[in-house]
Design a protein around this motif. Structure first.
Motif, PDB file in Angstrom:
ATOM      1  N   GLY A  86       0.794  -1.220   0.000  1.00  0.00           N
ATOM      2  CA  GLY A  86       0.000   0.000   0.000  1.00  0.00           C
ATOM      3  C   GLY A  86       0.829   1.273   0.000  1.00  0.00           C
ATOM      4  N   LYS A  87       2.147   1.161  -0.001  1.00  0.00           N
ATOM      5  CA  LYS A  87       3.024   2.327  -0.010  1.00  0.00           C
ATOM      6  C   LYS A  87       3.830   2.364  -1.304  1.00  0.00           C
ATOM      7  CE  LYS A  87       3.627   2.440   5.024  1.00  0.00           C
ATOM      8  NZ  LYS A  87       4.606   2.409   6.145  1.00  0.00           N
ATOM      9  N   THR A  88       4.129   3.571  -1.747  1.00  0.00           N
ATOM     10  CA  THR A  88       4.944   3.744  -2.942  1.00  0.00           C
ATOM     11  C   THR A  88       6.404   3.873  -2.544  1.00  0.00           C
ATOM     12  OG1 THR A  88       3.145   4.829  -4.147  1.00  0.00           O
ATOM     13  CG2 THR A  88       5.370   5.178  -4.969  1.00  0.00           C
ATOM     14  N   ILE A  89       7.264   3.041  -3.156  1.00  0.00           N
ATOM     15  CA  ILE A  89       8.695   3.110  -2.873  1.00  0.00           C
ATOM     16  C   ILE A  89       9.434   3.421  -4.169  1.00  0.00           C
ATOM     17  CG2 ILE A  89       8.523   1.463  -0.975  1.00  0.00           C
ATOM     18  CD1 ILE A  89       9.806  -0.616  -2.865  1.00  0.00           C
ATOM     19  N   THR A  90      10.607   4.018  -4.032  1.00  0.00           N
ATOM     20  CA  THR A  90      11.459   4.292  -5.184  1.00  0.00           C
ATOM     21  C   THR A  90      12.328   3.071  -5.456  1.00  0.00           C
ATOM     22  OG1 THR A  90      11.522   6.664  -4.713  1.00  0.00           O
ATOM     23  CG2 THR A  90      13.285   5.776  -6.091  1.00  0.00           C
ATOM     24  N   ILE A  91      12.225   2.521  -6.664  1.00  0.00           N
ATOM     25  CA  ILE A  91      13.025   1.345  -6.993  1.00  0.00           C
ATOM     26  C   ILE A  91      14.226   1.693  -7.872  1.00  0.00           C
ATOM     27  CG2 ILE A  91      11.100  -0.256  -6.742  1.00  0.00           C
ATOM     28  CD1 ILE A  91      10.907  -0.323  -9.809  1.00  0.00           C
ATOM     29  N   ALA A  92      14.232   2.898  -8.443  1.00  0.00           N
ATOM     30  CA  ALA A  92      15.382   3.344  -9.227  1.00  0.00           C
ATOM     31  C   ALA A  92      15.445   4.865  -9.163  1.00  0.00           C
ATOM     32  CB  ALA A  92      15.290   2.882 -10.673  1.00  0.00           C
ATOM     33  N   ASP A  93      16.581   5.369  -8.711  1.00  0.00           N
ATOM     34  CA  ASP A  93      16.776   6.806  -8.541  1.00  0.00           C
ATOM     35  C   ASP A  93      17.942   7.234  -9.429  1.00  0.00           C
ATOM     36  OD1 ASP A  93      17.371   9.390  -7.687  1.00  0.00           O
ATOM     37  OD2 ASP A  93      16.845   8.973  -5.606  1.00  0.00           O
ATOM     38  N   PHE A  94      17.684   8.201 -10.326  1.00  0.00           N
ATOM     39  CA  PHE A  94      18.709   8.630 -11.283  1.00  0.00           C
ATOM     40  C   PHE A  94      19.417   9.915 -10.857  1.00  0.00           C
ATOM     41  CE2 PHE A  94      15.154   6.699 -13.813  1.00  0.00           C
ATOM     42  CZ  PHE A  94      15.783   5.475 -14.025  1.00  0.00           C
ATOM     43  N   SER A  95      19.132  10.410  -9.653  1.00  0.00           N
ATOM     44  CA  SER A  95      19.599  11.743  -9.259  1.00  0.00           C
ATOM     45  C   SER A  95      21.106  11.841  -9.070  1.00  0.00           C
ATOM     46  CB  SER A  95      18.887  12.176  -7.971  1.00  0.00           C
ATOM     47  OG  SER A  95      19.224  11.312  -6.889  1.00  0.00           O
ATOM     48  N   ARG A  96      21.800  10.719  -8.899  1.00  0.00           N
ATOM     49  CA  ARG A  96      23.247  10.763  -8.660  1.00  0.00           C
ATOM     50  C   ARG A  96      24.067  10.280  -9.857  1.00  0.00           C
ATOM     51  NH1 ARG A  96      23.645   8.286  -2.472  1.00  0.00           N
ATOM     52  NH2 ARG A  96      22.189   9.763  -1.478  1.00  0.00           N
ATOM     53  N   LEU A  97      23.445  10.118 -10.985  1.00  0.00           N
ATOM     54  CA  LEU A  97      24.178   9.626 -12.140  1.00  0.00           C
ATOM     55  C   LEU A  97      25.191  10.665 -12.628  1.00  0.00           C
ATOM     56  CD1 LEU A  97      21.381   7.903 -14.267  1.00  0.00           C
ATOM     57  CD2 LEU A  97      22.911   6.885 -12.578  1.00  0.00           C
ATOM     58  N   PRO A  98      26.373  10.224 -13.068  1.00  0.00           N
ATOM     59  CA  PRO A  98      27.419  11.159 -13.524  1.00  0.00           C
ATOM     60  C   PRO A  98      27.211  11.615 -14.967  1.00  0.00           C
ATOM     61  CG  PRO A  98      28.245   8.919 -13.653  1.00  0.00           C
ATOM     62  CD  PRO A  98      26.849   8.826 -13.061  1.00  0.00           C
ATOM     63  N   VAL A  99      26.003  12.068 -15.270  1.00  0.00           N
ATOM     64  CA  VAL A  99      25.673  12.570 -16.606  1.00  0.00           C
ATOM     65  C   VAL A  99      24.861  13.851 -16.444  1.00  0.00           C
ATOM     66  CG1 VAL A  99      25.739  10.331 -17.772  1.00  0.00           C
ATOM     67  CG2 VAL A  99      23.614  11.090 -16.684  1.00  0.00           C
ATOM     68  N   LYS A 100      24.686  14.564 -17.538  1.00  0.00           N
ATOM     69  CA  LYS A 100      23.983  15.843 -17.494  1.00  0.00           C
ATOM     70  C   LYS A 100      22.480  15.668 -17.304  1.00  0.00           C
ATOM     71  CE  LYS A 100      23.110  19.920 -20.390  1.00  0.00           C
ATOM     72  NZ  LYS A 100      23.430  20.561 -21.700  1.00  0.00           N
ATOM     73  N   ASN A 101      21.879  14.727 -18.032  1.00  0.00           N
ATOM     74  CA  ASN A 101      20.424  14.537 -18.013  1.00  0.00           C
ATOM     75  C   ASN A 101      20.087  13.310 -17.178  1.00  0.00           C
ATOM     76  OD1 ASN A 101      19.482  16.662 -20.080  1.00  0.00           O
ATOM     77  ND2 ASN A 101      21.125  15.592 -21.151  1.00  0.00           N
ATOM     78  N   ARG A 102      19.692  13.535 -15.934  1.00  0.00           N
ATOM     79  CA  ARG A 102      19.479  12.452 -14.972  1.00  0.00           C
ATOM     80  C   ARG A 102      17.999  12.069 -14.901  1.00  0.00           C
ATOM     81  NH1 ARG A 102      22.801  16.275 -12.228  1.00  0.00           N
ATOM     82  NH2 ARG A 102      24.995  15.607 -12.174  1.00  0.00           N
ATOM     83  N   PHE A 103      17.484  11.614 -16.012  1.00  0.00           N
ATOM     84  CA  PHE A 103      16.075  11.205 -16.056  1.00  0.00           C
ATOM     85  C   PHE A 103      15.863  10.319 -17.273  1.00  0.00           C
ATOM     86  CE2 PHE A 103      16.532  15.288 -18.213  1.00  0.00           C
ATOM     87  CZ  PHE A 103      15.960  15.035 -19.451  1.00  0.00           C
TER      88      PHE A 103
END
Length: 409
Positions: A86-103
């Motif tokens: 019943g809860k939403t969890i993050t299974i993949a986070d791109f915020s720390r990737l060593p690239v310009k466009n993190r999405f």
């Protein structure tokens, strides 16, 4: 019977998909005469691989095309989510990737392909032939030396130093060339459908929801692209039970209101994708090489197939551009492409097979079957793993960079 038209080029690429068009662009940019052959008349088809990952965005940025590309309509996901208990969890986070466009950019693949094709047309040594169905490969002794394709105007024969099979998981090139395929795991099916987007719907751009994680939800702006994963039955069996039963099955795992399923009026409102994992025992033979799905079909888990294909194209262009331009292509060059891309392909497929195996094991236990897959339970327990999965999904096991400089024209 009209006389066959003969065309000569340095490299002919079968398939104007992401791998084929990206390789065609990169080779033309490097000064190689290249011809891409596509069996369809346009790109307006029902694609499922519409995810453009950070690794692909990085390639587009390296080519100086990112601003024009991101001006096209798209939605973005800085993370991927899943429902658990019943809860939403993050299974993949791109915020720390060593690239310009993190999405991840979600964009209809026909827009992506039209963009690549239009960009490649800027090079006079690039040719795209649409509505041409390849019927055979041409051989000169043990070496492949071209292809024959059927067009509305008659057959054409394209002679080339290299034939590239980039024509997908049902590749004609690899079949005609006699390349051997290894299959892994048991094929599964995903039923795709469109549902309207309304106020109060989930905010996640992409989510896996439901008690058995059987539903994929992708935000297309004004509608949801939805995938229902079939586990223990087949689509044909589901159809036998009728559309009402199918609506209920989808509603049981969907985070959307059950009434939304009424938009699925009949099975004609759905499309079926048969999922299999395979790869060629050897990607090449003299005068020919396969890349992308033609070399290795992937599961849709993580949406990595298109982006692996793009990475194959970059590696192939890096390794093959100079030998092709200088007229000295050797078997060792083709072997080098396979060697370069073999590890990320095998590692990705191994990971996908492990994830599928854990789901099948869960199904053997009634209690476990009602929970999410083990990898999601692990990420929920240790959220830092979301950054690791974000790197694997976003960049893959080996990210390629465009190395071949653009020659002076």
């Amino acid at each position: 019977m009209s006389e066959i038209v003969k065309i000569k080029t340095t490299c002919v690429i079968a398939g104007a998909g992401p791998a084929g068009l990206m390789l065609g662009f990169l080779l033309a940019r490097a000064g190689v005469d290249v011809t891409v052959v596509e069996k369809h008349a346009d790109f307006l088809r029902d694609f499922r691989g519409d995810t453009i990952h950070p690794s692909t965005l990085e390639v587009i940025d390296q080519l100086g095309l990112i601003d024009a590309f991101l001006a096209l309509p798209h939605t973005r996901a800085e993370k991927l989510s899943a429902e658990m208990g019943g809860k939403t969890i993050t299974i993949a986070d791109f915020s720390r990737l060593p690239v310009k466009n993190r999405f991840i950019a979600f964009m209809p693949q026909w827009d992506f392909l039209n963009f690549l094709a239009a960009s490649a047309q800027d090079f006079p040594n690039f040719r795209l032939i649409m509505n041409a169905e390849i019927t055979r490969v041409v051989e000169d002794g043990s070496r492949v030396s071209g292809i024959v394709a059927r067009t509305a105007e008659g057959d054409i024969q394209i002679e080339s130093d290299l034939v590239v099979g980039a024509d997908g998981r049902n590749s004609v090139i690899r079949a005609k060339a006699g390349l051997r395929v290894e299959n892994f795991g048991v094929p599964s099916e995903v039923v795709w459908m469109k549902l309207s987007k309304q106020d109060g719907d989930p905010n996640e751009v992409m989510g896996h929801a439901g008690p058995r994680q059987g539903f994929v939800l992708i935000d297309r702006g004004d509608y949801w692209q939805c995938g229902y994963v079939i586990r223990r039955t087949t689509f044909a069996q589901i159809c036998d039970h009728g559309i009402e039963a199918f609506r209920k099955m989808v509603a049981d795992v969907s985070p959307l209101p059950a009434s939304r399923m009424d938009e699925i009026r009949s099975f004609s409102d759905t499309s079926l994708l048969t999922v299999r994992i395979d790869r060629l025992r050897q990607w090449w033979r003299s005068g020919l090489i396969c890349i992308g799905d033609a070399a290795h079909a992937m599961s849709p888990i993580g949406g990595v197939g298109v982006n692996l294909a793009i990475q194959d194209a970059v590696a192939a262009a890096n390794i093959l551009s100079r030998p092709l331009r200088e007229g000295r292509l050797a078997d060792a060059d083709l072997a080098a492409v396979e060697k370069r891309r073999s590890f990320p392909t095998r590692a990705t497929q191994k990971l996908q097979l492990m994830m599928r195996s854990s789901r099948r094991a869960d199904q053997a236990d009634e209690h476990k079957r009602k929970g999410p897959p083990g990898f999601i339970r692990g990420i929920a327990r240790w959220p830092v793993l979301a950054h690791l999965s974000g790197r694997l999904i976003g960049l893959g096991f080996r990210m390629e960079r465009v190395k071949e400089p653009r020659p002076t024209r």
